[in-house]
Design a protein around this motif. Structure first.
Motif, PDB file in Angstrom:
ATOM      1  N   GLN A  25      -4.773  -2.104  -9.075  1.00  0.00           N
ATOM      2  CA  GLN A  25      -3.497  -2.739  -9.354  1.00  0.00           C
ATOM      3  C   GLN A  25      -2.529  -1.706  -9.872  1.00  0.00           C
ATOM      4  O   GLN A  25      -2.827  -0.970 -10.796  1.00  0.00           O
ATOM      5  N   CYS A  26      -1.395  -1.625  -9.262  1.00  0.00           N
ATOM      6  CA  CYS A  26      -0.410  -0.617  -9.656  1.00  0.00           C
ATOM      7  C   CYS A  26       0.365  -1.107 -10.864  1.00  0.00           C
ATOM      8  O   CYS A  26       0.814  -2.238 -10.916  1.00  0.00           O
ATOM      9  N   HIS A  27       0.517  -0.217 -11.836  1.00  0.00           N
ATOM     10  CA  HIS A  27       1.190  -0.604 -13.045  1.00  0.00           C
ATOM     11  C   HIS A  27       2.684  -0.350 -12.981  1.00  0.00           C
ATOM     12  O   HIS A  27       3.392  -0.602 -13.938  1.00  0.00           O
ATOM     13  N   VAL A  28       3.138   0.172 -11.888  1.00  0.00           N
ATOM     14  CA  VAL A  28       4.551   0.524 -11.827  1.00  0.00           C
ATOM     15  C   VAL A  28       5.385  -0.505 -11.071  1.00  0.00           C
ATOM     16  O   VAL A  28       6.585  -0.386 -11.025  1.00  0.00           O
ATOM     17  N   THR A  29       4.786  -1.484 -10.446  1.00  0.00           N
ATOM     18  CA  THR A  29       5.555  -2.453  -9.690  1.00  0.00           C
ATOM     19  C   THR A  29       4.814  -3.757  -9.643  1.00  0.00           C
ATOM     20  O   THR A  29       3.598  -3.817  -9.725  1.00  0.00           O
ATOM     21  N   ALA A  30       5.589  -4.841  -9.454  1.00  0.00           N
ATOM     22  CA  ALA A  30       4.983  -6.159  -9.350  1.00  0.00           C
ATOM     23  C   ALA A  30       4.735  -6.535  -7.912  1.00  0.00           C
ATOM     24  O   ALA A  30       4.172  -7.592  -7.627  1.00  0.00           O
ATOM     25  N   HIS A  31       5.134  -5.701  -6.958  1.00  0.00           N
ATOM     26  CA  HIS A  31       4.954  -6.019  -5.557  1.00  0.00           C
ATOM     27  C   HIS A  31       3.498  -5.845  -5.152  1.00  0.00           C
ATOM     28  O   HIS A  31       2.780  -5.006  -5.677  1.00  0.00           O
ATOM     29  N   ALA A  32       3.047  -6.646  -4.192  1.00  0.00           N
ATOM     30  CA  ALA A  32       1.675  -6.545  -3.706  1.00  0.00           C
ATOM     31  C   ALA A  32       1.502  -5.251  -2.940  1.00  0.00           C
ATOM     32  O   ALA A  32       2.448  -4.724  -2.346  1.00  0.00           O
ATOM     33  N   GLN A  33       0.276  -4.749  -2.938  1.00  0.00           N
ATOM     34  CA  GLN A  33      -0.019  -3.536  -2.186  1.00  0.00           C
ATOM     35  C   GLN A  33       0.043  -3.854  -0.691  1.00  0.00           C
ATOM     36  O   GLN A  33      -0.487  -4.862  -0.243  1.00  0.00           O
ATOM     37  N   PRO A  34       0.683  -3.011   0.103  1.00  0.00           N
ATOM     38  CA  PRO A  34       0.677  -3.236   1.546  1.00  0.00           C
ATOM     39  C   PRO A  34      -0.708  -2.957   2.113  1.00  0.00           C
ATOM     40  O   PRO A  34      -1.495  -2.229   1.520  1.00  0.00           O
ATOM     41  N   SER A  35      -1.003  -3.559   3.271  1.00  0.00           N
ATOM     42  CA  SER A  35      -2.300  -3.325   3.905  1.00  0.00           C
ATOM     43  C   SER A  35      -2.407  -1.873   4.360  1.00  0.00           C
ATOM     44  O   SER A  35      -1.486  -1.332   4.959  1.00  0.00           O
ATOM     45  N   MET A  36      -3.550  -1.254   4.067  1.00  0.00           N
ATOM     46  CA  MET A  36      -3.773   0.134   4.443  1.00  0.00           C
ATOM     47  C   MET A  36      -4.919   0.252   5.447  1.00  0.00           C
ATOM     48  O   MET A  36      -5.423   1.345   5.674  1.00  0.00           O
ATOM     49  N   ALA A  37      -5.342  -0.867   6.012  1.00  0.00           N
ATOM     50  CA  ALA A  37      -6.471  -0.821   6.950  1.00  0.00           C
ATOM     51  C   ALA A  37      -6.131   0.019   8.179  1.00  0.00           C
ATOM     52  O   ALA A  37      -6.933   0.836   8.625  1.00  0.00           O
ATOM     53  N   ARG A  38      -4.927  -0.131   8.713  1.00  0.00           N
ATOM     54  CA  ARG A  38      -4.561   0.588   9.932  1.00  0.00           C
ATOM     55  C   ARG A  38      -4.486   2.099   9.713  1.00  0.00           C
ATOM     56  O   ARG A  38      -5.085   2.858  10.470  1.00  0.00           O
ATOM     57  N   PRO A  39      -3.736   2.548   8.687  1.00  0.00           N
ATOM     58  CA  PRO A  39      -3.726   4.010   8.492  1.00  0.00           C
ATOM     59  C   PRO A  39      -5.099   4.567   8.184  1.00  0.00           C
ATOM     60  O   PRO A  39      -5.408   5.700   8.562  1.00  0.00           O
ATOM     61  N   SER A  40      -5.940   3.784   7.512  1.00  0.00           N
ATOM     62  CA  SER A  40      -7.290   4.264   7.250  1.00  0.00           C
ATOM     63  C   SER A  40      -8.031   4.524   8.549  1.00  0.00           C
ATOM     64  O   SER A  40      -8.678   5.550   8.719  1.00  0.00           O
ATOM     65  N   ASP A  41      -7.947   3.587   9.492  1.00  0.00           N
ATOM     66  CA  ASP A  41      -8.617   3.773  10.783  1.00  0.00           C
ATOM     67  C   ASP A  41      -8.047   4.979  11.524  1.00  0.00           C
ATOM     68  O   ASP A  41      -8.769   5.705  12.222  1.00  0.00           O
ATOM     69  N   GLN A  42      -6.740   5.205  11.369  1.00  0.00           N
ATOM     70  CA  GLN A  42      -6.095   6.310  12.088  1.00  0.00           C
ATOM     71  C   GLN A  42      -6.548   7.674  11.571  1.00  0.00           C
ATOM     72  O   GLN A  42      -6.679   8.621  12.345  1.00  0.00           O
TER      73      GLN A  42
END
Length: 328
Positions: free
Chosen positions: A9-26
């Motif tokens: 959980q990021c302490h610097v923003t209240a926004h949800a984390q974007p999905s990183m599944a695609r860049p991970s596969d790349q």
């Protein structure tokens, strides 16, 4: 398949984390696992790296793992013996080469638009989990800060004091050094650094050296503009006119193997080596910028340096990289 995804959980923003599944596969096909020296006294024999050319050039962090030419395992499980083709001591950066071609690789952009709070992925051979064709471990987080590094390892201040990306994820675990930091598009942002503490507070740091800092030295090494390969163009000098381990005051461990590493066994009292604080168990890595693969290479390179000239040594002491200029 082993896949470790830690969403912090990021302490610097209240926004949800974007999905990183695609860049991970790349990015997975561009990652490698590196196995080399270590295994004693709690030293891990593995770390991470990433491909930076289709011809098999690999960027990684310099460490004792590279004391021997390491084994590189590609994403598809293929194993290669590698050679060290370049080394930038100020960044503790090494470039390896495997005999393969047509490989996927990271390209370095001329522009870098990265700020505090931006989402990132740290991809590495964390804890040596991946030993074959398993995927690399992935951690998700954000950029906590951009600042100049002011750190120490043990009692030594690190040679690199330039800009780093501080991360709000745990990137300093064993095996992570040399891994890749990427953005949501899979673009390279930096290389994960080794375990360090903040010089003033002693707090462990999670950081990456920015791609903009790495781009030029990696490009120079690949292009041959900055090489650490031995230079045999200089003539061999007569023994009484050239340097030798004895002329510097260095005693090496017994040369009993074909490729006995250039570890210092003892330092002669009052010698030039003793004046610059060279110590037993230091491993001589470079002489005047040229790699020392073994003791024969060390003696050969010293034979090409006039005894009246200074000699610049890069030594590895534990996990430290130190420069020593030995003056006659």
């Amino acid at each position: 398949m082993v896949f470790l995804l830690i969403a912090l959980q990021c302490h610097v923003t209240a926004h949800a984390q974007p999905s990183m599944a695609r860049p991970s596969d790349q990015v997975q096909p561009k990652m490698v696992k590196i196995y080399g020296a270590g295994g004693l006294s709690g030293l891990e024999a593995y770390q991470s790296g990433f491909l930076v050319s289709p011809a098999g050039h690999i960027a990684t962090a310099w460490s004792y793992v590279l004391d021997v030419d390491p084994v590189v395992i590609l994403h598809d499980g293929r194993r290669f013996e590698s050679t060290i083709v370049g080394f930038e001591p100020s960044l503790e950066l090494a470039v390896l080469k495997v005999e393969a071609d047509g490989l996927p690789f990271f390209t370095f952009s001329d522009q870098e638009d990265l700020n505090w709070g931006d989402p990132v992925l740290a991809v590495s051979n964390l804890f040596g989990i991946a030993t074959g064709n398993e995927t690399a471990s992935v951690m998700q987080g954000r950029v906590a800060a951009r600042t100049n590094l002011d750190a120490r390892r043990g009692t030594f201040q690190t040679p690199y004091r330039g800009e780093v990306l501080l991360l709000d994820l745990v990137a300093n675990n064993p095996g992570a050094a040399g891994g890749a930091l990427v953005d949501p598009n899979g673009a390279i942002l930096g290389m994960l650094g080794k375990e360090l503490r903040d010089r003033k507070t002693g707090v462990w740091l999670n950081y990456a050296i920015p791609a903009s800092v790495l781009k030029k030295p990696i490009g120079d090494i690949i292009a041959g503009r900055k090489t650490t390969l031995p230079d045999e163009s200089d003539p061999l000098l007569a023994r009484e006119k050239s340097h030798s381990p004895d002329s510097l005051g260095i005693g090496l461990i017994p040369d009993v193997l074909e490729n006995t590493p250039a570890y210092i066994d003892f330092i002669q009292t009052g010698s030039s080596a003793s004046k610059v604080d060279l110590r037993p168990d230091d491993l001589i890595v470079l002489i005047n910028g040229r790699r020392v693969a073994h003791q024969r290479a060390l003696r050969d390179q010293l034979r090409r340096i006039d005894r009246r000239d200074s000699v610049t040594l890069i030594v590895q002491r534990g996990n430290e990289i130190l420069e020593r200029v030995v003056r006659p």
